[in-house]
Design a protein around this motif. Structure first.
Motif, short mmCIF file in Angstrom:
data_model
loop_
_atom_site.label_atom_id
_atom_site.label_comp_id
_atom_site.label_asym_id
_atom_site.label_seq_id
_atom_site.Cartn_x
_atom_site.Cartn_y
_atom_site.Cartn_z
N TYR A 3 0.83 -1.20 0.00
CA TYR A 3 0.00 0.00 0.00
C TYR A 3 0.87 1.26 0.00
N ILE A 4 0.39 2.29 -0.66
CA ILE A 4 1.02 3.61 -0.53
C ILE A 4 0.08 4.49 0.26
N SER A 5 0.49 4.85 1.48
CA SER A 5 -0.29 5.75 2.32
C SER A 5 -0.07 7.19 1.87
N TYR A 6 -1.11 7.99 1.92
CA TYR A 6 -1.06 9.38 1.45
C TYR A 6 -0.58 9.44 0.01
N ALA A 7 -1.18 8.61 -0.83
CA ALA A 7 -0.78 8.55 -2.23
C ALA A 7 -1.28 9.73 -3.05
N TYR A 8 -2.24 10.48 -2.50
CA TYR A 8 -2.84 11.59 -3.25
C TYR A 8 -2.47 12.96 -2.69
N GLY A 9 -1.46 13.02 -1.86
CA GLY A 9 -1.11 14.25 -1.18
C GLY A 9 -0.96 13.95 0.29
N ASN A 10 -0.77 14.98 1.12
CA ASN A 10 -0.69 14.74 2.56
C ASN A 10 -1.03 16.02 3.32
N PRO A 11 -1.47 15.89 4.57
CA PRO A 11 -1.84 17.05 5.36
C PRO A 11 -0.69 17.62 6.19
N GLU A 52 4.20 -5.74 -7.26
CA GLU A 52 3.32 -5.91 -8.42
C GLU A 52 1.88 -5.49 -8.12
N ILE A 53 1.50 -5.47 -6.85
CA ILE A 53 0.16 -5.06 -6.43
C ILE A 53 0.31 -3.85 -5.51
N ILE A 54 -0.23 -2.69 -5.94
CA ILE A 54 -0.01 -1.44 -5.20
C ILE A 54 -1.33 -0.68 -5.06
N PRO A 55 -2.08 -0.90 -3.99
CA PRO A 55 -3.27 -0.08 -3.73
C PRO A 55 -2.85 1.29 -3.20
N LEU A 56 -3.67 2.29 -3.50
CA LEU A 56 -3.39 3.66 -3.09
C LEU A 56 -4.39 4.10 -2.04
N SER A 57 -3.88 4.67 -0.94
CA SER A 57 -4.72 5.10 0.17
C SER A 57 -4.56 6.59 0.43
N ASN A 58 -5.65 7.22 0.82
CA ASN A 58 -5.60 8.62 1.23
C ASN A 58 -5.60 8.79 2.74
N VAL A 59 -5.64 7.70 3.49
CA VAL A 59 -5.59 7.66 4.96
C VAL A 59 -6.58 8.64 5.58
N SER A 60 -6.14 9.85 5.92
CA SER A 60 -7.03 10.80 6.60
C SER A 60 -7.19 12.09 5.81
N LEU A 61 -6.87 12.05 4.52
CA LEU A 61 -6.94 13.23 3.67
C LEU A 61 -8.15 13.14 2.76
N ALA A 77 -13.14 13.31 -6.69
CA ALA A 77 -13.13 12.42 -7.84
C ALA A 77 -12.12 12.87 -8.89
N ALA A 78 -11.95 14.18 -9.03
CA ALA A 78 -11.00 14.69 -10.03
C ALA A 78 -9.58 14.24 -9.71
N MET A 79 -9.22 14.24 -8.42
CA MET A 79 -7.89 13.79 -8.01
C MET A 79 -7.72 12.30 -8.31
N ILE A 80 -8.72 11.52 -7.98
CA ILE A 80 -8.66 10.07 -8.23
C ILE A 80 -8.52 9.80 -9.72
N ASP A 81 -9.30 10.52 -10.53
CA ASP A 81 -9.22 10.36 -11.98
C ASP A 81 -7.82 10.68 -12.49
N GLU A 82 -7.26 11.79 -12.04
CA GLU A 82 -5.92 12.20 -12.49
C GLU A 82 -4.86 11.17 -12.11
N VAL A 83 -4.91 10.72 -10.86
CA VAL A 83 -3.89 9.79 -10.37
C VAL A 83 -3.98 8.45 -11.08
N PHE A 84 -5.17 7.86 -11.16
CA PHE A 84 -5.28 6.52 -11.75
C PHE A 84 -5.01 6.52 -13.25
N ASN A 85 -5.43 7.56 -13.95
CA ASN A 85 -5.10 7.63 -15.37
C ASN A 85 -3.60 7.70 -15.58
#
Length: 282
Positions: free
Chosen positions: A137-145, A168-177, A181-189
């Motif tokens: 897992y990558i914690s705070y994969a979309y930024g951090n506070p 080979e398997i990497i889920p992305l977590s936002n933990v407490s941030l 949807a726009a951020m998720i779209d940008e990151v996964f694309n």
């Protein structure tokens, strides 16, 4: 194919009162019948930090895997944890929470980015040695506070480093941030385009009711792996922030039903698991 990863571990660790091991066994045994791709059984963690997980080894020893097709995953937080769990026949996958957010690591797990990267390599090594799946897992994969540097290029760079040591398997977590949807779209694309050979997942925490648009964004971008918790309970007890809820299993099921996308879960067996969850998630 859609993969749904159910984590009673994450749900139960947010419950203050200790849940009897016998109740956990009954609940997890039911989850193992439902058809989830993976059930995360528990974690090897300091019991002073997460008392609810102190009986993980006892729980595993009492489970019945006879009629289950699910992967059986355990979260490890250290090399010693991986060394302890990897040889176990009952466990088929190990998960480990990597982060490249220095302030989070320093404040909450008293570690550095280099240290957790080294531990990640050791976890991957143990998984390879014993034929287990590794879920990094990558914690705070979309930024951090915390004000630490974050951008898409940095995320892509760290995914590349994880790939280089065997992830080979990497889920992305936002933990407490909170993320939208726009951020998720940008990151996964971006990550799926850059690393089409890796398996990415959505591990969503949210404190608001807008889960549908976020799941939709991940799905449309190509994500097919989703972490859930029945009733959406739980969260990260070491985030330094108030626990945010998880994506509820019932909500994800509703999402795919509305989209008329088949999922491999048995509805009646899931309903039985939800009834047990309502008894223990209090």
């Amino acid at each position: 194919m859609i993969k749904i990863i159910e984590s009673p571990r994450e749900g139960m660790q947010g419950v203050d009162n200790f849940i009897p091991t016998s109740s956990k066994v009954r609940f997890v045994n039911q989850l193992l019948k439902v058809g989830f791709d993976t059930v995360e059984l528990g974690s090897i963690v300091n019991p002073r930090v997460v008392p609810q997980m102190a009986d993980t080894m006892e729980l595993i020893s009492e489970l019945d895997f006879t009629n289950s097709r699910s992967e059986r995953m355990v979260l490890v937080m250290s090399r010693r944890g991986a060394e302890r769990v990897a040889p176990m026949e009952e466990v088929t996958a190990l998960s480990y929470p990597f982060s490249f957010t220095p302030s989070f690591l320093k404040q909450n797990v008293r570690s550095t980015v280099d240290e957790v990267y080294g531990t990640t390599a050791e976890v991957l090594n143990f998984c390879g040695r014993y034929g287990k799946k590794a879920v990094i897992y990558i914690s705070y994969a979309y930024g951090n506070p915390y004000g630490d540097p974050w951008n898409l290029d940095l995320l892509l760079d760290w995914i590349g480093k994880l790939k280089n040591i065997g992830a080979e398997i990497i889920p992305l977590s936002n933990v407490s941030l909170e993320i939208d949807a726009a951020m998720i779209d940008e990151v996964f694309n971006a990550i799926i385009m850059e690393y089409p050979d890796l398996e990415f997942g959505l591990h969503l925490h949210h404190g608001q009711g807008d889960w549908f648009s976020k799941v939709d964004a991940a799905y449309l971008a190509g994500c097919r792996r989703f972490d859930t918790v029945i009733n959406g309970f739980g969260g990260c007890p070491m985030s330094g922030h108030e626990l945010m809820g998880n994506l509820a299993t019932q909500d994800l099921v509703r999402f795919f039903h509305e989209k008329q996308i088949p999922i491999p879960l048995e509805p009646i067996l899931l309903s039985d698991a939800i009834m047990i969850a309502n008894e223990i998630y209090q």
